[in-house]
Every structure is written in structure tokens, then in C-alpha cells.
Write an enzyme that holds these catalytic residues in place. Structure first.
Site, mmCIF file in Angstrom:
data_model
loop_
_atom_site.group_PDB
_atom_site.id
_atom_site.type_symbol
_atom_site.label_atom_id
_atom_site.label_comp_id
_atom_site.label_asym_id
_atom_site.label_seq_id
_atom_site.Cartn_x
_atom_site.Cartn_y
_atom_site.Cartn_z
ATOM 1 N N GLU A 192 75.417 59.502 35.039
ATOM 2 C CA GLU A 192 74.146 58.796 35.159
ATOM 3 C C GLU A 192 73.177 59.533 36.070
ATOM 4 O O GLU A 192 71.998 59.197 36.144
ATOM 5 C CB GLU A 192 74.378 57.394 35.734
ATOM 6 C CG GLU A 192 75.307 56.531 34.894
ATOM 7 C CD GLU A 192 75.792 55.331 35.672
ATOM 8 O OE1 GLU A 192 75.290 54.228 35.422
ATOM 9 O OE2 GLU A 192 76.672 55.500 36.536
ATOM 10 N N ARG B 123 63.388 52.056 34.553
ATOM 11 C CA ARG B 123 63.698 51.567 33.212
ATOM 12 C C ARG B 123 63.080 50.209 32.919
ATOM 13 O O ARG B 123 63.083 49.750 31.778
ATOM 14 C CB ARG B 123 65.219 51.495 33.025
ATOM 15 C CG ARG B 123 65.916 50.719 34.116
ATOM 16 C CD ARG B 123 67.415 50.917 34.114
ATOM 17 N NE ARG B 123 68.054 50.097 33.127
ATOM 18 C CZ ARG B 123 69.361 49.866 33.101
ATOM 19 N NH1 ARG B 123 70.146 50.434 34.001
ATOM 20 N NH2 ARG B 123 69.900 49.101 32.183
ATOM 21 N N HIS C 197 65.749 43.821 30.455
ATOM 22 C CA HIS C 197 66.593 42.676 30.101
ATOM 23 C C HIS C 197 66.220 42.106 28.743
ATOM 24 O O HIS C 197 67.074 41.783 27.914
ATOM 25 C CB HIS C 197 66.458 41.575 31.169
ATOM 26 C CG HIS C 197 67.308 41.806 32.377
ATOM 27 N ND1 HIS C 197 67.003 41.311 33.608
ATOM 28 C CD2 HIS C 197 68.468 42.492 32.535
ATOM 29 C CE1 HIS C 197 67.936 41.669 34.477
ATOM 30 N NE2 HIS C 197 68.828 42.392 33.860
ATOM 31 N N CYS D 104 77.596 55.291 26.422
ATOM 32 C CA CYS D 104 77.632 53.832 26.487
ATOM 33 C C CYS D 104 76.269 53.247 26.830
ATOM 34 O O CYS D 104 76.131 52.043 27.004
ATOM 35 C CB CYS D 104 78.675 53.353 27.494
ATOM 36 S SG CYS D 104 78.313 53.830 29.195
#
Length: 556
Positions: free
Chosen positions: A415, A449, A186, A486
Site C-alpha cells: 500500500e 481517496r 464509502h 484486493c
């Protein structure tokens, strides 16, 4: 004496200034017992603190706007989780103070997240921040957060919660460095949105003394401690040249020999549109619709509310391309009305399209809302499904789009490695592919991630990840269809050239990265990009791939 450290650069730019450290975390409150007749009062104190912190997070989100607003609203919902509040009440009822009850209840929930698979473990930093804010309010001590300073500085922290990152003042915070986090955390995403140079995953950063002068390169991930005058001048000169290059290149994305590469923006809602337009985005490559659903985890937004939000974005890009991702719930974005609550590893469970196929009414309402929102507009609407694993998934989504009467192109996100390996099969059912490199890296390398300890495996320069991108792009070319990126990989200007060389047909990123990518693409031919892509795929590590591509593009 000048020394050099290296983390992961996640937001372009150079920052030179004195170090200031993040405020220390709230201390553990004492474990003292209270009389039974004080329990109700303490429960009231706890609830008031929870509501105050949630309101503060929402207010911060309203001030920040855009994607940060959605992140902070989700964090406010975390603070108000009914099960957490019930656990706080239970602990107070048996003798805990309000602050101790909050501390222990959050500790128990923290342990559940930490042991629920690495994907959910990435939410621990957000949970810790909520706990610290509630306990600080109950203890009457200052909230954890960025330091007070009248002079610009470089902020160093173990990690930055979204509430802190969202409201960083770029006129005071020149850049930031964190010990934890990864390129798709984030904090990294919000740093790019703010345009603040940032480096993450730098162990030992907290040991740099307060007041030390550092130079931060958010592109390379390098930190120069006590830089020499020569190094400072070199970095300032390079930064000035980079800014001049950015302003000199305008218009649609293209290589120097005219090969077009549309540059699109990733948005979370109407609040992100102004920045995208200012950066010259040629459309939207990823409209993350889940943020609309996170406003209320107990029920889906009405069709009317969805139509209003979608139309506001579609109207901003007349005759442009807008790619909408249908609801991607599950894993770190659970919704009570949609997401199973007892999965041992939600990241590998019922997520994304799988959730929607289990709840066809939710998918049908969203597709109908999109269809209504696009009525009468000249926009080129494309709708894609997240977490597509195979041709059966792609067919189920395309069938749902047709049944809803949606007049748009239907696509699939790549993905999951299986989707890249069988991309040509999937393209028998849909009209385009879009690579979500954040999750594709996570599932390819079994590397969360959000976890800094495995950040090298989240690096989109990993040759194995580039191989999967190439497979997808080759399949799309063979079928005469498009294949965009993206994920956050598209925001790296050098990697954007490599992706172009691999055959990717469009690039979508945070608005702040578009000028950097546009300027870099404009300096190289398609043939150079293809040679750089081949050199990167021939390497054995992410670092080697980056250096090999850089050597080709610099003419070495």
C-alpha cells in the site's frame, strides 16, 4: 436536447429514470441565548437527541447488515464521541440552545478534521450527516435523507452519507449520482455492495432539474441528460447483453485459454459471506478484521469474540483460500486504546502494522485467535499485515506470527510505494503480496481517496500505479510466490484483464463485481491481457491507458 456529462463510474449497470434530489441539509439554527436555569434541560435535550440518532444509525446498520453495518456503527460512535458531547455541554452552559450548541461543537470538530490532513478530511461528510440528524431531531423537522417517492427514480446528491447509502431500496432507487466522492469512498463501496449503478465526482450534477430524465452508465461514468429514444434503446440493449453474458459464465475465474485467475471476495465479517457465496467467490481475498474492533473503540474485543467471528468466515469456505488482514487501525479508523490522539497527519503516522508493533499484546491476541479459529478446518488460511513499508516490517510481522504458533502463510500488503519498489526484498520474509490499490494510489499521488476534487489521481488506471503493480508482480514471480490485488481496482472488469496481464495471480473484490469480472476475463486470452497491460503502461494518463487497453481487448 440530449447532453452528455461525465463523472467517475463506481458501480456497474445502467439506470434510466427521472431525477429526484436528496433532501436539503438542515438549516443553521438561530444563535439565541437561554437563561442559566434552562441549561440543564437543554443539555438533557441534546444528550437525548445524540442517543436517539446513534440508536437510529445502529438500527439502520442492523437492517443493512454486512459492511454497511460496520460503517454505520462507526458513525454512531462518532455521534457519541465524549469530547464532542463535553463541548456541547460547555456551549449550552454559557447560554446556547441545545441545537445551537450541537451545531457549533460539530463545526469546531469539523474544522479540526478538515485541517488534519486530507485523509481525515474525508470523514467530514460523515460528521456533517451526524450533525444534521441531531439538529433535525432537536428542531423537530424531517431528517435529511432520500426523497419519498412511489415511482423508481435516479437519486442526485452533493454526497451520500453511509446511513443513506446503506438503506437505499434498489427497487426504487435505480441509480445515484453525486457531485463529490471518489471511487473508493464509502458511498462507492456500498453502492457496489448493493449492486446499484452509481457515478460520483460529477460537479454540477445538482443543477439537473427535478423530474429530468437521465440515463446513468455506472461502468463508464457517463450521464445522458434527456437521452434520445435511440440512446435509451442502445443502453438498454447493452445492459441486457451484459446480463446475459454474466449468467452464461460460471465456475472459477480464468482467461479464455485456461489461465486461472482465482476470483475472491472482500468481506468485513460473517454478514458479508452469503453474498460472496452466491456470487461464486473462490474464497476471501481480504477479510477486514478492523470492523470487529470498531464495535468498542476503548478496548480490543476478547480473544473468544474474535475466534467466533473468524471461524464463522473460515467455515464458509471449506478447502478455499481465506486471506485475513490483521487490524488496520489509525487514520480514518482511530481506536482509543491503540491510536495516538495528537498526530498532525494520522494518515502518515502510526497506522496499521506500526500500531500493532507498538502494542504487541493486541497483535498476539489476534494471531492466537486466528490460529484457534482455523483448528480442525481444511481452509487455506493466509494472514497479512497492512501498511508494510520495508523488509524490517515484514520480518517483524512474520516473527510475531511464528511466535503465536500460527499455522498459515504470512503475507504483506503493498500500500506504500516503498513496498512496491522493494517488493523482492520484502518477499524474503513473507510468502505472498496483496496490493491494496486504494491506499497505494493515495500515497503514490498524495491524493486523499475521499476527496472528489482529486479523483483523477485516485483512478487506478493511472500508468504510474500500474507500474507499481507490475514491479510487485514481477518480484513475486521471480521469487516463485503469489501477488494478488484486493483493492477496488480489481472490481473493474477491463482493469482486471490488465492486472492479469501485469502478472497478478488473484483478484479480490466486492461480491457484486465478481460476475462482471469473471465474464470479461473469460472473453480474452492471457496474451491479449498482456498486450493490453503493455498498452496501458505506455500511456500518459488514466483515460489514455483505459482507451489503449480497451482498443487491444476489442481487437481494434
Amino acid at each position: 436536447m440530449e447532453t452528455t456529462l461525465r463523472g467517475v463510474g463506481v458501480s456497474h449497470g445502467v439506470a434510466i429514470g427521472e431525477v429526484r434530489h436528496m433532501g436539503t441539509a438542515v438549516l443553521e439554527p438561530p444563535a439565541k441565548q437561554i437563561p442559566a436555569d434552562e441549561a440543564e434541560r437543554e443539555q438533557g435535550r441534546a444528550r437525548q437527541a445524540v442517543e436517539a440518532v446513534a440508536a437510529d444509525l445502529v438500527a439502520r446498520g442492523n437492517l443493512a447488515g454486512g459492511e454497511a453495518q460496520h460503517v454505520l456503527e462507526a458513525q454512531a460512535m462518532m455521534a457519541q464521541d465524549p469530547e464532542l458531547i463535553a463541548d456541547v455541554d460547555r456551549r449550552i452552559a454559557v447560554g446556547s440552545t441545545a441545537e445551537r450548541g450541537v451545531y457549533d461543537a460539530f463545526a469546531a470538530y469539523r474544522a479540526l478534521l478538515a485541517n488534519a490532513g486530507e485523509y481525515l478530511a474525508g470523514r467530514v461528510a460523515d460528521l456533517d450527516d451526524v450533525r444534521n440528524r441531531i439538529v433535525a431531531r432537536l428542531l423537530g423537522v424531517p431528517m435529511p435523507g432520500v426523497p419519498d417517492s412511489d415511482e423508481p427514480y435516479v437519486l442526485i446528491a452533493r454526497d451520500l452519507a453511509p446511513a443513506d447509502t446503506a438503506l437505499l431500496d434498489p427497487t426504487l432507487v435505480l441509480g445515484f449520482v453525486t457531485e463529490e466522492g471518489g471511487p473508493t469512498s464509502h458511498s462507492a463501496i456500498l453502492a457496489r455492495a448493493l449492486g446499484v449503478p452509481a457515478v460520483v465526482a460529477l460537479p454540477g450534477a445538482g443543477e439537473i432539474a427535478e423530474g429530468t430524465v437521465v440515463a446513468v452508465d455506472g461502468s463508464t461514468g457517463e450521464i445522458f441528460v434527456e437521452p434520445s429514444q435511440e440512446k435509451r434503446a442502445e443502453m438498454e440493449s447493452a445492459s441486457a447483453a451484459r446480463k446475459a453474458a454474466l449468467s452464461a459464465v460460471t465456475g472459477p475465474g480464468a482467461t479464455s485459454d485456461g489461465h486461472k485467475v482465482p476470483l475472491l471476495a472482500n468481506v468485513g465479517g460473517p454478514g458479508d459471506v452469503p453474498a460472496a457465496l452466491e456470487a461464486g467467490a473462490e474464497g476471501v481475498g481480504l477479510f477486514r478484521t478492523e470492523f470487529l474492533f470498531l464495535d468498542d473503540s476503548k478496548q480490543a474485543p476478547s480473544e473468544e469474540k474474535q475466534v467466533e467471528a473468524y471461524r464463522a468466515v473460515l467455515e464458509a469456505f471449506p478447502e478455499g483460500r481465506v486471506v485475513v488482514r490483521v487490524l488496520d487501525a489509525g487514520a480514518d479508523k482511530p481506536l482509543e486504546f491503540l491510536t495516538p490522539g495528537d498526530e498532525p497527519n494520522p494518515a502518515l503516522g502510526v497506522r496499521g502494522l506500526r500500531s500493532l508493533l507498538d502494542h504487541p499484546d493486541v497483535l498476539r491476541t489476534q494471531l492466537t485467535a486466528l490460529s484457534r479459529a482455523a483448528e480442525g478446518l481444511p481452509v487455506y488460511l493466509e494472514v497479512m499485515a497492512p501498511m508494510v513499508a520495508d523488509r524490517a516490517d515484514a520480518k517483524a510481522f512474520a516473527d510475531a506470527c511464528r511466535e503465536a504458533g500460527l499455522q498459515a502463510k504470512f503475507g504483506a500488503m503493498v500500500e506504500i510505494p516503498s513496498a512496491a519498489l522493494r517488493a523482492r526484498s520484502i518477499l524474503q520474509e513473507v510468502e505472498f503480496l496483496s496490493l491494496g490499490t486504494n491506499d497505494l494510489a493515495q500515497y503514490t499521488f498524495a491524493a486523499d481517496r475521499q476527496v472528489g476534487a482529486v479523483s483523477r489521481l485516485q483512478d487506478p488506471w493511472q500508468p504510474a500505479l500500474l507500474d507499481l503493480v507490475a514491479l510487485s508482480a514481477e518480484a513475486a514471480r521471480a521469487e516463485g510466490k503469489s501477488c494478488g490485488v484486493c483493492g477496488e481496482a480489481a472490481s473493474d472488469p477491463l482493469l482486471a484483464c490488465v492486472l492479469t496481464g501485469l502478472g497478478v495471480t488473484s483478484l479480490s473484490m466486492g461480491a457484486a463485481s465478481i460476475p462482471y469480472v469473471r465474464a470479461t476475463l473469460a472473453k480474452h486470452t492471457l496474451a491479449q491481457c498482456e498486450r493490453a497491460a503493455s498498452a496501458a503502461r505506455a500511456a500518459d494518463s488514466a483515460d489514455e491507458a483505459r482507451l489503449a487497453a480497451q482498443a487491444v481487448l476489442s481487437g481494434e
